[in-house]
Design an enzyme around this catalytic site. Structure first.
Site, mmCIF file in Angstrom:
data_model
loop_
_atom_site.group_PDB
_atom_site.id
_atom_site.type_symbol
_atom_site.label_atom_id
_atom_site.label_comp_id
_atom_site.label_asym_id
_atom_site.label_seq_id
_atom_site.Cartn_x
_atom_site.Cartn_y
_atom_site.Cartn_z
ATOM 1 N N ASP A 279 -7.941 -5.847 -6.874
ATOM 2 C CA ASP A 279 -7.480 -4.854 -5.943
ATOM 3 C C ASP A 279 -7.573 -3.577 -7.014
ATOM 4 O O ASP A 279 -6.819 -3.510 -7.938
ATOM 5 C CB ASP A 279 -5.982 -4.905 -5.527
ATOM 6 C CG ASP A 279 -5.830 -3.819 -4.636
ATOM 7 O OD1 ASP A 279 -6.465 -2.958 -4.566
ATOM 8 O OD2 ASP A 279 -4.312 -3.370 -4.642
ATOM 9 N N HIS B 172 -6.305 -6.584 -2.263
ATOM 10 C CA HIS B 172 -5.090 -5.344 -1.724
ATOM 11 C C HIS B 172 -4.147 -6.000 -0.661
ATOM 12 O O HIS B 172 -4.543 -6.464 0.298
ATOM 13 C CB HIS B 172 -5.790 -4.210 -1.081
ATOM 14 C CG HIS B 172 -4.957 -3.176 -0.900
ATOM 15 N ND1 HIS B 172 -4.326 -2.487 -2.077
ATOM 16 C CD2 HIS B 172 -4.618 -2.410 0.139
ATOM 17 C CE1 HIS B 172 -3.580 -1.455 -1.442
ATOM 18 N NE2 HIS B 172 -3.652 -1.271 -0.136
ATOM 19 N N SER C 130 0.864 -1.197 0.033
ATOM 20 C CA SER C 130 -0.049 0.198 -0.069
ATOM 21 C C SER C 130 0.969 1.267 0.088
ATOM 22 O O SER C 130 2.005 1.400 -0.761
ATOM 23 C CB SER C 130 -0.937 -0.150 1.142
ATOM 24 O OG SER C 130 -2.172 0.792 0.876
#
Length: 488
Positions: free
Chosen positions: A421, A446, A185
């Site tokens: 994602d 994700h 991320s």
């Protein structure tokens, strides 16, 4: 997630790892909730810490310069790190460095997840480094604007360089030991604008429980929300109650808050699909939208969306889906540090001064609200920090130029993404050469590859982790050969 073999000789800023963090605080809290759930339930899944399970990870503090780019400024702050040395073979063993992002780091950052799971195979030392201005790594002075100018990805990466030198001395790590950086991320995401087009595609994916009918139901549900907002009066009041909006909906800015939160909720279901601790999966969400939340006499997509809101809020322990814009601004203006969890003010500052990352729905085929979202999001930068929309655009352009956007020119980087994602389209998904490899995990959500392993993991996820293992094996072999040859 991205994995990077650190050479420590070239520009450190080539460490840019990819994946994106969602822009809405609801999404960020959802991610934090899932991470905490996975850490607390890992032992229940049979993921014990092994023979040395009684040994807890070590927490430490590094003194870091507040402004490492200004040699005359000697101010400093304490940066937290965690260490798992259970499997470390000694000073020549590899170091797995888990980079923190826009939240606090706990002991699970070195005891759970893929980096920790890989450590026994190579006798690696696992270290995690908390990002400056998040968690407990907040400089004196708190979150005032004068201090926040020292919050940036460039300064955070300078912290990584300094931390590597300090930790090497502290743990007597050999200069020949290879360092592997892991990040997911924001911890590995730079220079990209976010869109929700993959959410629309994923809602139609039959492999994860989506369908054409499900995507259509999302559009119908959002159209009903907009119709009730336009109607005003009793319809608007009922909407406020049914969708748990804690602020009045008469003003356009408050309507934008609600619509943005709803987009974040649906986007979050897609983003974290299939992960342990996620309140809903895509299959479950579609079931609600197409079944009317279980009430057959009022079987409408809006009823299903309403039920989805209730489920997510209950799971997160939150009372409200959205607040008034005035309340949101007041909360973001607070300079009191959040000592744990997400840092909303800090992250907003980084989006305003570096990244953007704003979720919009401008394409006519987007299943969500067509009301312009970008002006509302940019207004927060002005209202909270006094930063104009023009300055945000210039900052994003500078970030893309500085890091290279989707062609970073990095060395020995593996960009790992899941095709479910929504943020994978902003990452590097096509190999840019032998030194910049990519891995796209089918039906992966994700940062799913970084989560603790489960018996129910899909074959594509298991294969993806095997590929990561093989890439590490190749890099560590090359590092060993270079060491034997006496190369730096």
């Amino acid at each position: 997630m991205a994995v990077w073999l650190a050479q420590w000789l070239g520009p450190l800023l080539l460490v840019s790892l990819w994946g994106l963090l969602a822009p809405a605080s609801l999404l960020r809290r959802l991610g934090e909730h899932i991470q905490q759930f996975q850490e607390s339930s890992a032992q229940g899944l049979g993921l014990s810490l092994g023979p040395g399970a009684a040994a807890l990870p070590k927490v430490g503090w590094l003194e870091q310069l507040l402004d490492p780019f200004n040699v005359s400024d000697r101010r400093s702050f304490l940066q937290r790190y965690w260490v798992n040395d259970q499997h470390w073979v000694g000073q020549d063993g590899p170091i797995f460095l888990h980079l923190g992002g826009e939240g606090s780091l706990g002991p699970g950052s070195v005891m759970r997840g893929h980096p920790a799971a890989l450590a026994p195979a190579w006798g690696a030392l696992v270290i995690s480094l908390e990002h400056r201005f998040y968690g407990l790594s907040i400089p004196a002075g708190g979150l005032e604007m004068a201090q926040l100018r020292f919050l940036s990805s460039r300064l955070a990466l300078a912290d990584v360089v300094s931390a590597r030198l300090a930790l090497s001395r502290l743990f007597n790590i050999s200069s020949s030991s290879p360092w592997i950086c892991f990040g997911g991320s924001y911890a590995g995401s730079l220079a990209a604008w976010a869109r929700l087009k993959v959410v629309s595609r994923s809602l139609m994916s039959t492999a994860i429980g989506g369908s054409l009918e499900c995507r259509a139901a999302v559009s119908v549900a959002f159209a009903e929300v907009e119709r009730r907002l336009r109607s005003g009066g009793a319809a608007q009041a009922a909407l406020r109650t049914e969708l748990s909006a804690c602020g009045p909906l008469g003003r356009a800015e408050n309507q934008a808050e609600l619509l943005g939160a709803l987009q974040a909720l649906v986007g979050g279901v897609v983003q974290y699909d299939g992960q342990t601790g996620a309140p809903l999966s895509v299959r479950q969400l579609c079931g609600l939208l197409l079944g009317g939340g279980g009430n057959r006499s009022h079987s409408t997509p809006y009823c299903g969306l309403r039920r989805a809101v209730q489920i997510v809020l209950h799971s997160l322990g939150q009372k409200c889906l959205s607040f008034s814009r005035a309340e949101t601004v007041a909360q973001l203006r607070s300079t009191e540090p959040q000592l744990s969890g997400v840092g909303d003010r800090q992250w907003l500052y980084q989006t305003c001064t570096e990244f953007g990352f704003y979720v919009t729905c401008e394409n006519p085929r987007c299943p969500f609200s067509q009301l312009p979202a970008l002006p509302s999001q940019l207004d927060l930068c002005e209202q909270v920090f006094g930063l104009s929309a023009l300055s945000v655009a210039q900052a994003v352009a500078q970030t893309n130029s500085y890091y290279g956007g989707q062609t970073p020119g990095a060395n020995k980087v593996l960009f790992v993404n899941g095709d479910t994602d929504p943020w994978h389209v902003l990452s590097v998904t096509q190999a840019l050469g032998s030194s910049e490899s990519t891995l796209l995990i089918r039906t992966g959500s994700h940062c799913l590859d970084m989560a603790p392993e489960r018996p129910s993991d899909s074959p594509s996820l298991r294969l993806g982790r095997q590929n990561i293992f093989q890439q590490l094996q190749t890099w560590l072999k090359l590092a060993k050969e270079s060491q034997i040859k006496g190369e730096v």
